[in-house]
Design a protein around this motif. Structure first.
Motif, PDB file in Angstrom:
ATOM      1  N   GLY A 137       0.747  -1.289  -0.234  1.00  0.00           N
ATOM      2  CA  GLY A 137       0.097   0.046   0.158  1.00  0.00           C
ATOM      3  C   GLY A 137       0.917   1.165   0.048  1.00  0.00           C
ATOM      4  N   HIS A 138       2.193   1.235  -0.152  1.00  0.00           N
ATOM      5  CA  HIS A 138       2.976   2.539  -0.187  1.00  0.00           C
ATOM      6  C   HIS A 138       3.831   2.348  -1.343  1.00  0.00           C
ATOM      7  CE1 HIS A 138       1.465   2.464   3.630  1.00  0.00           C
ATOM      8  NE2 HIS A 138       2.565   2.673   4.699  1.00  0.00           N
ATOM      9  N   GLU A 139       4.015   3.785  -1.890  1.00  0.00           N
ATOM     10  CA  GLU A 139       4.994   3.859  -2.909  1.00  0.00           C
ATOM     11  C   GLU A 139       6.465   4.025  -2.346  1.00  0.00           C
ATOM     12  OE1 GLU A 139       5.882   7.490  -5.937  1.00  0.00           O
ATOM     13  OE2 GLU A 139       3.821   6.498  -6.054  1.00  0.00           O
ATOM     14  N   GLN A 140       7.210   3.385  -2.884  1.00  0.00           N
ATOM     15  CA  GLN A 140       8.685   3.306  -2.438  1.00  0.00           C
ATOM     16  C   GLN A 140       9.680   3.765  -3.726  1.00  0.00           C
ATOM     17  OE1 GLN A 140       9.673  -0.826  -1.234  1.00  0.00           O
ATOM     18  NE2 GLN A 140       8.298  -0.587   0.481  1.00  0.00           N
ATOM     19  N   GLY A 141      10.653   4.359  -3.158  1.00  0.00           N
ATOM     20  CA  GLY A 141      11.703   4.648  -4.158  1.00  0.00           C
ATOM     21  C   GLY A 141      12.000   6.358  -4.185  1.00  0.00           C
ATOM     22  N   PRO A 142      12.571   6.852  -5.271  1.00  0.00           N
ATOM     23  CA  PRO A 142      13.022   5.996  -6.505  1.00  0.00           C
ATOM     24  C   PRO A 142      14.391   5.283  -6.031  1.00  0.00           C
ATOM     25  CG  PRO A 142      14.003   8.297  -6.494  1.00  0.00           C
ATOM     26  CD  PRO A 142      12.999   8.174  -5.190  1.00  0.00           C
ATOM     27  N   TYR A 143      14.393   3.962  -6.868  1.00  0.00           N
ATOM     28  CA  TYR A 143      15.638   3.148  -6.739  1.00  0.00           C
ATOM     29  C   TYR A 143      16.486   3.054  -8.195  1.00  0.00           C
ATOM     30  CZ  TYR A 143      13.134   1.692  -2.216  1.00  0.00           C
ATOM     31  OH  TYR A 143      12.614   1.499  -1.365  1.00  0.00           O
ATOM     32  N   ALA A 144      17.633   2.588  -7.925  1.00  0.00           N
ATOM     33  CA  ALA A 144      18.437   2.355  -9.129  1.00  0.00           C
ATOM     34  C   ALA A 144      17.980   0.920  -9.576  1.00  0.00           C
ATOM     35  CB  ALA A 144      19.792   2.430  -9.167  1.00  0.00           C
ATOM     36  N   LEU A 145      18.294   0.627 -10.638  1.00  0.00           N
ATOM     37  CA  LEU A 145      18.011  -0.929 -11.334  1.00  0.00           C
ATOM     38  C   LEU A 145      18.591  -1.698 -10.269  1.00  0.00           C
ATOM     39  CD1 LEU A 145      16.728  -2.893 -13.108  1.00  0.00           C
ATOM     40  CD2 LEU A 145      18.684  -2.663 -14.730  1.00  0.00           C
ATOM     41  N   HIS A 146      19.989  -1.703 -10.169  1.00  0.00           N
ATOM     42  CA  HIS A 146      20.632  -2.596  -9.332  1.00  0.00           C
ATOM     43  C   HIS A 146      20.213  -2.940  -8.032  1.00  0.00           C
ATOM     44  CE1 HIS A 146      22.965   0.766  -7.882  1.00  0.00           C
ATOM     45  NE2 HIS A 146      23.336   0.032  -6.902  1.00  0.00           N
ATOM     46  N   GLU A 147      19.576  -1.816  -7.136  1.00  0.00           N
ATOM     47  CA  GLU A 147      18.916  -1.878  -6.079  1.00  0.00           C
ATOM     48  C   GLU A 147      17.664  -2.762  -6.001  1.00  0.00           C
ATOM     49  OE1 GLU A 147      19.429   2.086  -3.762  1.00  0.00           O
ATOM     50  OE2 GLU A 147      18.909   2.555  -5.713  1.00  0.00           O
ATOM     51  N   VAL A 148      16.788  -2.471  -7.086  1.00  0.00           N
ATOM     52  CA  VAL A 148      15.674  -3.334  -7.121  1.00  0.00           C
ATOM     53  C   VAL A 148      16.034  -4.783  -7.496  1.00  0.00           C
ATOM     54  CG1 VAL A 148      13.506  -3.682  -8.592  1.00  0.00           C
ATOM     55  CG2 VAL A 148      14.310  -1.297  -7.703  1.00  0.00           C
TER      56      VAL A 148
END
Length: 182
Positions: free
Chosen positions: A9-20
């Motif tokens: 239910g929560h938006e997270q980020g922004p993240y770099a591709l390698h983090e995801v």
């Protein structure tokens, strides 16, 4: 590339591709989450968002040949296979490259040896990896390569090196004969 993830239910980020990707690998994300990045109209499955579009990226292959005598450097080759190459593979993938390490410890059969195909297979594999070549040198020089007429026709430079070890021939073919590519 900034990626936003919708989880619990929560938006997270922004993240770099390698983090995801790391969070997917560790199980923090189970692969069912929704994600979004520039270029997507709506929130999509996280795996779709983290996979580059084939139409927008051209995958390139980098082949790296690993050379040493067959009887030594096992620990060094194992370290490359267990630690170094997996990390390089990950880094290459971030840049839309595919890394293939060529280690013929597992590619030469008894049948190949019996029919004197070892030098042929090794030199072909070195050529596939060129200009990427890792030479591991230790105390052993290696066994003399078995060179037949067919191999001489394919690699004429071998006629000046008929008494050399297979490892030396790999090094010559991978690097020394082609210094401009090294």
């Amino acid at each position: 590339m900034d990626i936003y993830v919708y989880k619990n239910g929560h938006e997270q980020g922004p993240y770099a591709l390698h983090e995801v990707e790391r969070r997917l690998d560790t199980g923090y994300y189970d692969g069912e989450e929704l994600a979004w990045r520039i270029g997507f109209q709506t929130w999509e499955n996280i795996k779709r968002v983290t996979t580059p579009s084939p139409s927008k990226t051209k995958s390139r292959v980098v082949r790296v040949f690993v050379s040493s005598t067959f009887n030594d450097m096992h620990q060094e080759r194992d370290l490359l296979a267990r630690s170094i190459f997996p990390e390089l593979t990950r880094r290459c993938a971030e840049r839309h490259l595919e890394l293939i390490d060529i280690d013929l410890r597992w590619g030469i059969t008894e049948e190949d040896t019996k029919h004197n195909h070892t030098a042929q297979l090794c030199l072909e594999a070195v050529g596939e990896g060129r200009p990427y070549f890792i030479g591991l040198l230790g105390e052993r020089y290696g066994e003399k390569a078995q060179i037949d007429q067919e191999l001489l026709e394919q690699y004429p430079w071998l006629k000046n090196h008929g008494t050399k070890s297979l490892t030396e021939l790999e090094i010559r073919h991978g690097v020394l004969n082609n210094v401009s590519e090294a």
